[in-house]
Design a protein around this motif. Structure first.
Motif, PDB file in Angstrom:
ATOM      1  N   GLN A 149       0.812  -1.188  -0.308  1.00 18.34           N
ATOM      2  CA  GLN A 149       0.016   0.411   0.169  1.00 18.34           C
ATOM      3  C   GLN A 149       0.918   1.589  -0.400  1.00 18.34           C
ATOM      4  O   GLN A 149       0.399   1.980  -0.573  1.00 18.34           O
ATOM      5  CB  GLN A 149      -1.080  -0.026   0.988  1.00 18.34           C
ATOM      6  CG  GLN A 149      -2.077  -1.364   1.106  1.00 18.34           C
ATOM      7  CD  GLN A 149      -3.587  -1.158   2.097  1.00 18.34           C
ATOM      8  OE1 GLN A 149      -3.036   0.237   2.976  1.00 18.34           O
ATOM      9  NE2 GLN A 149      -4.198  -1.980   2.052  1.00 18.34           N
ATOM     10  N   LEU A 150       1.796   1.413   0.723  1.00 25.41           N
ATOM     11  CA  LEU A 150       2.493   2.029   0.854  1.00 25.41           C
ATOM     12  C   LEU A 150       3.529   2.941  -0.262  1.00 25.41           C
ATOM     13  O   LEU A 150       3.619   3.477  -0.891  1.00 25.41           O
ATOM     14  CB  LEU A 150       4.130   2.235   1.785  1.00 25.41           C
ATOM     15  CG  LEU A 150       5.059   3.300   1.782  1.00 25.41           C
ATOM     16  CD1 LEU A 150       4.200   4.873   2.527  1.00 25.41           C
ATOM     17  CD2 LEU A 150       6.246   2.825   2.643  1.00 25.41           C
ATOM     18  N   GLU A 151       4.108   1.595  -1.362  1.00 24.68           N
ATOM     19  CA  GLU A 151       4.449   1.594  -2.963  1.00 24.68           C
ATOM     20  C   GLU A 151       3.186   2.694  -3.487  1.00 24.68           C
ATOM     21  O   GLU A 151       3.799   3.108  -4.500  1.00 24.68           O
ATOM     22  CB  GLU A 151       4.208   0.346  -3.093  1.00 24.68           C
ATOM     23  CG  GLU A 151       6.513   0.358  -2.581  1.00 24.68           C
ATOM     24  CD  GLU A 151       6.458  -1.865  -3.074  1.00 24.68           C
ATOM     25  OE1 GLU A 151       5.646  -2.522  -3.976  1.00 24.68           O
ATOM     26  OE2 GLU A 151       7.764  -1.444  -2.913  1.00 24.68           O
ATOM     27  N   SER A 152       2.365   1.716  -3.662  1.00 19.66           N
ATOM     28  CA  SER A 152       1.122   2.634  -3.950  1.00 19.66           C
ATOM     29  C   SER A 152       0.523   3.577  -4.068  1.00 19.66           C
ATOM     30  O   SER A 152       0.172   5.046  -4.966  1.00 19.66           O
ATOM     31  CB  SER A 152      -0.386   1.444  -3.898  1.00 19.66           C
ATOM     32  OG  SER A 152       0.000   0.844  -4.239  1.00 19.66           O
ATOM     33  N   MET A 153       0.857   4.534  -2.875  1.00 28.16           N
ATOM     34  CA  MET A 153       0.340   5.143  -2.353  1.00 28.16           C
ATOM     35  C   MET A 153       1.518   7.198  -2.808  1.00 28.16           C
ATOM     36  O   MET A 153       2.111   7.634  -3.486  1.00 28.16           O
ATOM     37  CB  MET A 153       0.206   5.978  -0.745  1.00 28.16           C
ATOM     38  CG  MET A 153      -0.257   6.927  -0.128  1.00 28.16           C
ATOM     39  SD  MET A 153      -0.477   7.266   1.362  1.00 28.16           S
ATOM     40  CE  MET A 153       0.608   7.116   2.076  1.00 28.16           C
ATOM     41  N   VAL A 154       2.791   5.785  -2.677  1.00 28.47           N
ATOM     42  CA  VAL A 154       3.938   7.217  -3.470  1.00 28.47           C
ATOM     43  C   VAL A 154       3.618   6.989  -4.871  1.00 28.47           C
ATOM     44  O   VAL A 154       4.001   7.906  -5.642  1.00 28.47           O
ATOM     45  CB  VAL A 154       5.149   6.379  -2.780  1.00 28.47           C
ATOM     46  CG1 VAL A 154       6.253   7.583  -3.365  1.00 28.47           C
ATOM     47  CG2 VAL A 154       5.556   6.560  -1.384  1.00 28.47           C
ATOM     48  N   HIS A 155       3.188   6.444  -5.347  1.00 33.21           N
ATOM     49  CA  HIS A 155       3.552   6.141  -6.947  1.00 33.21           C
ATOM     50  C   HIS A 155       1.782   6.915  -6.913  1.00 33.21           C
ATOM     51  O   HIS A 155       2.452   8.055  -7.911  1.00 33.21           O
ATOM     52  CB  HIS A 155       3.249   5.245  -7.616  1.00 33.21           C
ATOM     53  CG  HIS A 155       2.522   5.005  -8.682  1.00 33.21           C
ATOM     54  ND1 HIS A 155       3.805   5.247 -10.048  1.00 33.21           N
ATOM     55  CD2 HIS A 155       1.901   4.771  -9.783  1.00 33.21           C
ATOM     56  CE1 HIS A 155       3.122   5.083 -11.345  1.00 33.21           C
ATOM     57  NE2 HIS A 155       2.240   4.969 -10.904  1.00 33.21           N
ATOM     58  N   LEU A 156       0.827   7.342  -6.271  1.00 34.74           N
ATOM     59  CA  LEU A 156      -0.593   7.902  -6.414  1.00 34.74           C
ATOM     60  C   LEU A 156       0.171   9.227  -6.305  1.00 34.74           C
ATOM     61  O   LEU A 156      -0.375  10.603  -6.853  1.00 34.74           O
ATOM     62  CB  LEU A 156      -1.543   7.570  -5.497  1.00 34.74           C
ATOM     63  CG  LEU A 156      -2.223   8.610  -5.710  1.00 34.74           C
ATOM     64  CD1 LEU A 156      -3.085   8.625  -6.912  1.00 34.74           C
ATOM     65  CD2 LEU A 156      -3.609   8.792  -4.365  1.00 34.74           C
ATOM     66  N   LEU A 157       1.034   9.880  -4.617  1.00 34.64           N
ATOM     67  CA  LEU A 157       1.670  11.278  -5.040  1.00 34.64           C
ATOM     68  C   LEU A 157       2.965  11.601  -4.999  1.00 34.64           C
ATOM     69  O   LEU A 157       2.787  13.024  -5.510  1.00 34.64           O
ATOM     70  CB  LEU A 157       1.918  11.116  -2.554  1.00 34.64           C
ATOM     71  CG  LEU A 157       0.753  10.554  -2.038  1.00 34.64           C
ATOM     72  CD1 LEU A 157       1.442  10.172  -0.827  1.00 34.64           C
ATOM     73  CD2 LEU A 157      -0.303  11.647  -2.374  1.00 34.64           C
ATOM     74  N   GLN A 158       3.573  10.842  -6.109  1.00 34.87           N
ATOM     75  CA  GLN A 158       4.579  11.741  -7.214  1.00 34.87           C
ATOM     76  C   GLN A 158       4.718  13.068  -7.817  1.00 34.87           C
ATOM     77  O   GLN A 158       5.508  13.225  -7.356  1.00 34.87           O
ATOM     78  CB  GLN A 158       5.353  10.420  -7.590  1.00 34.87           C
ATOM     79  CG  GLN A 158       4.314  10.558  -9.513  1.00 34.87           C
ATOM     80  CD  GLN A 158       5.910   8.153 -10.078  1.00 34.87           C
ATOM     81  OE1 GLN A 158       6.232   8.054  -9.266  1.00 34.87           O
ATOM     82  NE2 GLN A 158       4.396   8.078 -10.594  1.00 34.87           N
ATOM     83  N   SER A 159       3.350  12.893  -7.904  1.00 36.30           N
ATOM     84  CA  SER A 159       3.198  14.269  -9.237  1.00 36.30           C
ATOM     85  C   SER A 159       2.466  15.245  -8.481  1.00 36.30           C
ATOM     86  O   SER A 159       2.637  16.681  -8.758  1.00 36.30           O
ATOM     87  CB  SER A 159       2.737  14.016 -10.236  1.00 36.30           C
ATOM     88  OG  SER A 159       0.737  14.204  -9.868  1.00 36.30           O
ATOM     89  N   PHE A 160       2.371  15.317  -6.853  1.00 36.41           N
ATOM     90  CA  PHE A 160       1.558  16.607  -5.748  1.00 36.41           C
ATOM     91  C   PHE A 160       2.768  17.164  -5.611  1.00 36.41           C
ATOM     92  O   PHE A 160       4.038  16.595  -4.908  1.00 36.41           O
ATOM     93  CB  PHE A 160       0.926  16.210  -5.450  1.00 36.41           C
ATOM     94  CG  PHE A 160       0.309  16.832  -4.065  1.00 36.41           C
ATOM     95  CD1 PHE A 160      -0.679  16.949  -4.095  1.00 36.41           C
ATOM     96  CD2 PHE A 160       0.817  17.083  -2.630  1.00 36.41           C
ATOM     97  CE1 PHE A 160      -1.310  18.627  -3.354  1.00 36.41           C
ATOM     98  CE2 PHE A 160       0.243  18.119  -1.868  1.00 36.41           C
ATOM     99  CZ  PHE A 160      -0.358  18.780  -2.009  1.00 36.41           C
ATOM    100  N   SER A 161       2.693  18.599  -5.778  1.00 36.84           N
ATOM    101  CA  SER A 161       3.908  19.343  -4.469  1.00 36.84           C
ATOM    102  C   SER A 161       2.268  20.481  -3.541  1.00 36.84           C
ATOM    103  O   SER A 161       2.240  21.009  -4.542  1.00 36.84           O
ATOM    104  CB  SER A 161       5.157  19.566  -5.300  1.00 36.84           C
ATOM    105  OG  SER A 161       4.355  20.221  -6.335  1.00 36.84           O
ATOM    106  N   CYS A 162       2.891  20.748  -2.563  1.00 30.30           N
ATOM    107  CA  CYS A 162       2.463  22.014  -2.292  1.00 30.30           C
ATOM    108  C   CYS A 162       2.879  23.110  -2.915  1.00 30.30           C
ATOM    109  O   CYS A 162       4.300  23.678  -3.294  1.00 30.30           O
ATOM    110  CB  CYS A 162       2.917  22.253  -0.832  1.00 30.30           C
ATOM    111  SG  CYS A 162       2.242  20.680   0.197  1.00 30.30           S
ATOM    112  N   SER A 163       2.152  24.161  -2.329  1.00 33.46           N
ATOM    113  CA  SER A 163       2.352  25.625  -3.168  1.00 33.46           C
ATOM    114  C   SER A 163       2.017  26.760  -2.405  1.00 33.46           C
ATOM    115  O   SER A 163       2.120  26.467  -1.139  1.00 33.46           O
ATOM    116  CB  SER A 163       1.408  26.607  -4.716  1.00 33.46           C
ATOM    117  OG  SER A 163      -0.094  25.696  -3.858  1.00 33.46           O
ATOM    118  N   GLN A 164       2.267  27.938  -2.365  1.00 34.53           N
ATOM    119  CA  GLN A 164       2.436  28.905  -2.002  1.00 34.53           C
ATOM    120  C   GLN A 164       0.905  29.444  -1.592  1.00 34.53           C
ATOM    121  O   GLN A 164       0.436  30.003  -0.154  1.00 34.53           O
ATOM    122  CB  GLN A 164       3.269  30.354  -2.678  1.00 34.53           C
ATOM    123  CG  GLN A 164       4.713  29.837  -2.508  1.00 34.53           C
ATOM    124  CD  GLN A 164       4.807  29.600  -0.940  1.00 34.53           C
ATOM    125  OE1 GLN A 164       4.586  30.295  -0.248  1.00 34.53           O
ATOM    126  NE2 GLN A 164       6.121  28.597  -0.508  1.00 34.53           N
TER     127      GLN A 164
END
Length: 186
Positions: free
Chosen positions: A78-93
């Protein structure tokens, strides 16, 4: 699934900016469901299930706080799947906001909501919904239900197979009056 969920899921979308107002595990902010439902094993291992996205995001990547370490099995998968899902996300201002998908400028408008109700919920109705702002909401709703034929009158109850003989005499007189009125009009 109720119409309320259908409307909310299809119309409101959470846009994460700095992640200060979005709960990482509990809010639906990436994908089509909250991460606690998509990755239930990881959610049970999380130290703070109510943590915000900003609590788990750093400029160098994601940080986790687990109750115990794990090296394999369902949790690691599940951690691998979640990291794959989150890889394109980054926070902004920017701050976290809700976007309304019915309008082009993504701002909530009563007119857009009325159009959606007319097209999605009231498909069988030939006339548009008109709300009168000068009367109480319950009157608007009553008239709306009346136009849709959703008021439980004695005739409607009988048509649905409910024993109307047990209802009071006042209702019976109204039904008879209403039947005569309709026979004169038609």
């Amino acid at each position: 699934m109720t119409r309320g969920w259908l409307i909310a899921k299809s119309v409101l979308v959470k846009k994460v900016g700095d992640g200060q107002n979005t709960r990482f595990w509990l809010d639906c902010w990436i994908g089509d469901m909250p991460l606690c439902k998509k990755f239930p094993r990881l959610a049970t291992l999380e130290v703070d299930i109510g943590c915000m996205v900003a609590d788990r995001w750093t400029p160098r990547g994601w940080t986790w706080q687990w109750r115990r370490t794990f090296k394999g099995g369902v949790s690691y998968s599940q951690l691998e799947s979640m990291v794959h899902l989150l890889q394109s996300f980054s926070c902004s201002q920017k701050t976290d906001v809700w976007h309304w998908n019915l309008e082009e400028d993504e701002e909530f408008m009563v007119g857009g909501t009325r159009k959606m109700i007319d097209s999605e919920v009231l498909r069988g109705s030939l006339t548009k919904t008109r709300w009168n702002k000068w009367v109480p909401s319950k009157v608007n709703i009553f008239v709306w239900r009346l136009r849709l034929g959703r008021i439980p009158t004695k005739m409607k109850l009988r048509d649905r197979g409910i024993d109307v003989a047990t209802l009071g005499r006042c209702c019976a007189r109204f039904v008879e009056w209403n039947r005569r009125r309709w026979s004169i009009c038609s």
